[in-house]
Design a protein around this motif. Structure first.
Motif, PDB file in Angstrom:
ATOM      1  N   ALA A   1      44.731  42.487  30.861  1.00 13.24           N
ATOM      2  CA  ALA A   1      43.370  42.062  31.182  1.00 13.24           C
ATOM      3  C   ALA A   1      43.300  40.557  31.396  1.00 13.24           C
ATOM      4  O   ALA A   1      42.608  40.066  32.299  1.00 13.24           O
ATOM      5  CB  ALA A   1      42.417  42.487  30.070  1.00 13.24           C
ATOM      6  N   ALA A   2      44.043  39.802  30.568  1.00 15.45           N
ATOM      7  CA  ALA A   2      44.067  38.342  30.718  1.00 15.45           C
ATOM      8  C   ALA A   2      44.730  37.954  32.030  1.00 15.45           C
ATOM      9  O   ALA A   2      44.292  37.028  32.724  1.00 15.45           O
ATOM     10  CB  ALA A   2      44.809  37.714  29.543  1.00 15.45           C
TER      11      ALA A   2
ATOM     12  N   ILE B   1      40.637  34.130  38.952  1.00 16.06           N
ATOM     13  CA  ILE B   1      40.216  32.721  38.929  1.00 16.06           C
ATOM     14  C   ILE B   1      41.059  31.901  39.892  1.00 16.06           C
ATOM     15  O   ILE B   1      40.555  31.071  40.658  1.00 16.06           O
ATOM     16  CB  ILE B   1      40.315  32.158  37.495  1.00 16.06           C
ATOM     17  N   LYS B   2      42.363  32.136  39.859  1.00 14.55           N
ATOM     18  CA  LYS B   2      43.279  31.376  40.704  1.00 14.55           C
ATOM     19  C   LYS B   2      42.947  31.557  42.180  1.00 14.55           C
ATOM     20  O   LYS B   2      42.985  30.599  42.970  1.00 14.55           O
ATOM     21  CB  LYS B   2      44.721  31.803  40.424  1.00 14.55           C
ATOM     22  N   HIS B   3      42.635  32.789  42.570  1.00  9.66           N
ATOM     23  CA  HIS B   3      42.392  33.083  43.991  1.00  9.66           C
ATOM     24  C   HIS B   3      40.899  33.123  44.320  1.00  9.66           C
ATOM     25  O   HIS B   3      40.541  33.481  45.449  1.00  9.66           O
ATOM     26  CB  HIS B   3      43.034  34.424  44.363  1.00  9.66           C
ATOM     27  N   GLN B   4      40.062  32.768  43.334  1.00  3.70           N
ATOM     28  CA  GLN B   4      38.611  32.714  43.531  1.00  3.70           C
ATOM     29  C   GLN B   4      38.067  34.031  44.084  1.00  3.70           C
ATOM     30  O   GLN B   4      37.329  34.068  45.082  1.00  3.70           O
ATOM     31  CB  GLN B   4      38.246  31.553  44.464  1.00  3.70           C
ATOM     32  N   LEU B   5      38.429  35.094  43.405  1.00 10.16           N
ATOM     33  CA  LEU B   5      38.002  36.428  43.817  1.00 10.16           C
ATOM     34  C   LEU B   5      36.763  36.841  43.032  1.00 10.16           C
ATOM     35  O   LEU B   5      36.763  36.847  41.807  1.00 10.16           O
ATOM     36  CB  LEU B   5      39.126  37.448  43.572  1.00 10.16           C
ATOM     37  N   LEU B   6      35.700  37.188  43.749  1.00 13.38           N
ATOM     38  CA  LEU B   6      34.491  37.653  43.079  1.00 13.38           C
ATOM     39  C   LEU B   6      34.694  39.025  42.446  1.00 13.38           C
ATOM     40  O   LEU B   6      34.056  39.368  41.451  1.00 13.38           O
ATOM     41  CB  LEU B   6      33.333  37.711  44.083  1.00 13.38           C
TER      42      LEU B   6
ATOM     43  N   SER C   1      37.980  42.040  46.550  1.00 10.05           N
ATOM     44  CA  SER C   1      38.121  40.865  47.417  1.00 10.05           C
ATOM     45  C   SER C   1      39.576  40.571  47.756  1.00 10.05           C
ATOM     46  O   SER C   1      39.861  39.831  48.699  1.00 10.05           O
ATOM     47  CB  SER C   1      37.494  39.637  46.749  1.00 10.05           C
ATOM     48  N   PHE C   2      40.492  41.142  46.993  1.00 10.90           N
ATOM     49  CA  PHE C   2      41.920  40.928  47.230  1.00 10.90           C
ATOM     50  C   PHE C   2      42.391  41.625  48.499  1.00 10.90           C
ATOM     51  O   PHE C   2      43.370  41.208  49.124  1.00 10.90           O
ATOM     52  CB  PHE C   2      42.712  41.427  46.026  1.00 10.90           C
ATOM     53  N   LEU C   3      41.688  42.675  48.910  1.00 14.09           N
ATOM     54  CA  LEU C   3      42.138  43.494  50.035  1.00 14.09           C
ATOM     55  C   LEU C   3      42.017  42.759  51.361  1.00 14.09           C
ATOM     56  O   LEU C   3      41.129  41.923  51.538  1.00 14.09           O
ATOM     57  CB  LEU C   3      41.303  44.778  50.112  1.00 14.09           C
TER      58      LEU C   3
END
Length: 522
Positions: free
Chosen positions: A104-105, A112-117, A121-123
């Protein structure tokens, strides 16, 4: 990043047996895992440094269960009563739950690193768009004319609390409307599935849920098939597509004494289990005008005694499914290649795989055009690639070599209103591309491509009487007529001949005699 995770040496293992009702959810879970594979592998490396304390052969199971766990906010799975325990699953679940805090961490740091809401959003944008569309796709269902009628279906729906609206954009709660392309297809909101089952229409096979893109082909066949003729279905198709085609042509108003049209289906590409499923579906649907052909399509010819009344061939070849937003559902329903999910999970198909598909598509169309009596070939895909669509059918026409006895060369039908498809109307959702129909993927439907290759006899050229006389004069047929000094084209000039025989010019029947070398003037 994917190379940092070792999945062991086991490859192409046989797929495990899955209960029929559990197949959609099981394969959807696997498909979603493939979509987030890079993301999940990053979590694993970040949490464990190298790999979790399990064997490499169990890593695939680990990644699938990790996706499932993070989608449930790392809450433990609720075990069902009397659930069968599988040692490998139990072991992997224990490892994941033992490291869930680390996992989970890791997920939080990655976002946070990739500023994903959100995780979604990763897709890639193409994959994300299809995923969003798939959640909103309405339910399409066709009326089985062998067991019911539109009037009965509407009556039952209204008694169950449904009300009819005019268009798909008005669908909400318990509403339905008729599809504006397919005359026997109803559309419902995406969340009405359970309410539809409660009506009994689905269990009685009076109403059949199937993707709209699979209904356009049968509708085209119905519009093109002459009375007292047969159709041949070739490619990868389900019992639903076969039954829909059969149900439609069974409605044809035939002349007295005419033989009922038959749907022949090549099933050489179907496994024994798939053939059994076809038979089971046709029995449930009430189809009696279907004959399965076990031979490969490429081995069939115009002299086959079974196909002497064949006038329409319906091709549904394996394709990339690139125009489909919910590929898992369509693959399972239409007997398509499950291995396509690997490519579709990343938003694009590999050039090598695409080339392989195109080769088979070309072979199918080329062979269909070798049947001289066939008046129309319907070609349908779920692809958005021109290589599988326009280029296949145009290339087939360019390669076409007429055989002895051909009555006409095939050509692409101009699919515009009016067109061979009386059911297709002008509409902004149906893109016109030359002679093709391209239904673009949207929140209202999956995409598909449709083309018709027509073969019509060459029209008989009718000459006017003036043209007949001119041809007769220039070929010497009228030499010497009306001259006392012998024959020859110079004995009378052309205007004088035309004037003298003006009565011939006013008579089509007499002109026809001239054309056949029988002069009406003798």
């Amino acid at each position: 990043m994917r190379k940092l995770v070792n999945y062991g040496n086991k490859r192409r293992l046989p797929l495990p047996e899955v209960k029929f009702e559990e197949r959609p959810s099981s394969y959807e879970l696997a498909f979603n895992t493939l979509k987030y594979q890079d993301f999940l592998e990053g979590m694993i490396i970040n949490s464990f440094g190298v790999a979790p304390p399990i064997s490499n052969d169990d890593m695939s199971l680990f990644v699938v269960m990790l996706y499932d766990l993070q989608s449930r906010k790392f809450l433990p799975r609720q075990h069902q009563e009397n659930e069968e325990t599988i040692p490998d699953v139990t072991l992997v679940e224990r490892v994941i739950l033992g490291f869930k805090t680390k996992l989970a961490a890791s997920l939080a740091r990655h976002r946070i690193k990739h500023q994903l809401l959100s995780v979604e959003s990763f897709l890639p944008e193409t994959v994300k768009l299809k995923q969003e569309r798939s959640l909103r796709l309405p339910i399409y269902a066709w009326v089985n004319a062998l067991k019911s009628s539109p009037e009965e279906i509407q009556r039952v729906l209204r008694s169950a609390g449904f009300c009819q609206v005019k268009s798909i954009r008005q669908l909400v709660d318990r509403t339905f409307c008729w599809d504006h392309h397919c005359r026997d297809v109803l559309v419902f909101p995406a969340l009405c599935r359970s309410q539809l089952y409660s009506t009994g229409l689905l269990s009685d096979c009076k109403l059949v849920i199937q993707d709209k893109s699979c209904s356009l082909g049968p509708q085209a066949v119905f519009s093109l098939l002459p009375d007292d003729a047969d159709v041949l279905l070739v490619g990868h198709f389900s019992g639903l597509t076969l039954s829909h085609t059969a149900a439609l042509i069974a409605q044809k108003d035939l002349p007295y004494g005419a033989q009922q049209p038959t749907v022949y289906a090549c099933v050489s590409d179907h496994t024994e289990a798939q053939r059994a499923e076809l038979q089971q579906t046709m029995t449930a649907m009430g189809c009696k005008n279907v004959t399965l052909i076990p031979e490969d399509f490429q081995s069939l010819g115009a002299n086959d005694k079974r196909l002497q009344r064949l006038l329409v061939i319906f091709l549904t070849p394996e394709c990339s499914l690139s125009a489909v937003s919910n590929p898992v559902e369509l693959i399972l329903q239409e007997n398509r290649d499950l291995h396509l999910l690997q490519d579709l999970s990343q938003g694009s198909i590999s050039p090598k795989k695409l080339a392989t598909l195109v080769v088979e598509q070309r072979k199918a169309v080329d062979h269909a055009l070798k049947f001289p009596k066939v008046s129309a070939v319907v070609y349908s895909t779920h692809s958005s690639h021109a290589e599988e669509n326009e280029e296949v059918v145009k290339g087939a026409l360019q390669r076409f070599q007429p055989s002895f006895g051909e009555t006409g060369e095939p050509e692409l039908a101009r699919l515009r209103s009016p067109s061979p498809f009386s059911i297709f109307k002008e509409d902004e959702g149906l893109e016109k591309k030359d002679s093709f129909f391209m239904l673009e993927p949207s929140e209202e439907s999956n995409g598909c491509f449709l083309a018709v290759l027509n073969r019509e006899p060459k029209p008989v050229v009718k000459e006017t009487p003036r043209e007949v006389i001119l041809r007769a004069y220039t070929t010497g047929l009228l030499d010497g007529i009306g001259s006392k000094h012998g024959s020859g084209k110079t004995s009378q000039n052309y205007p004088e001949v035309m004037k003298k025989y003006h009565n011939v010019l006013d008579s089509d029947s007499r002109a026809c005699h001239v054309c056949s070398n029988e002069s009406p003037l003798d």
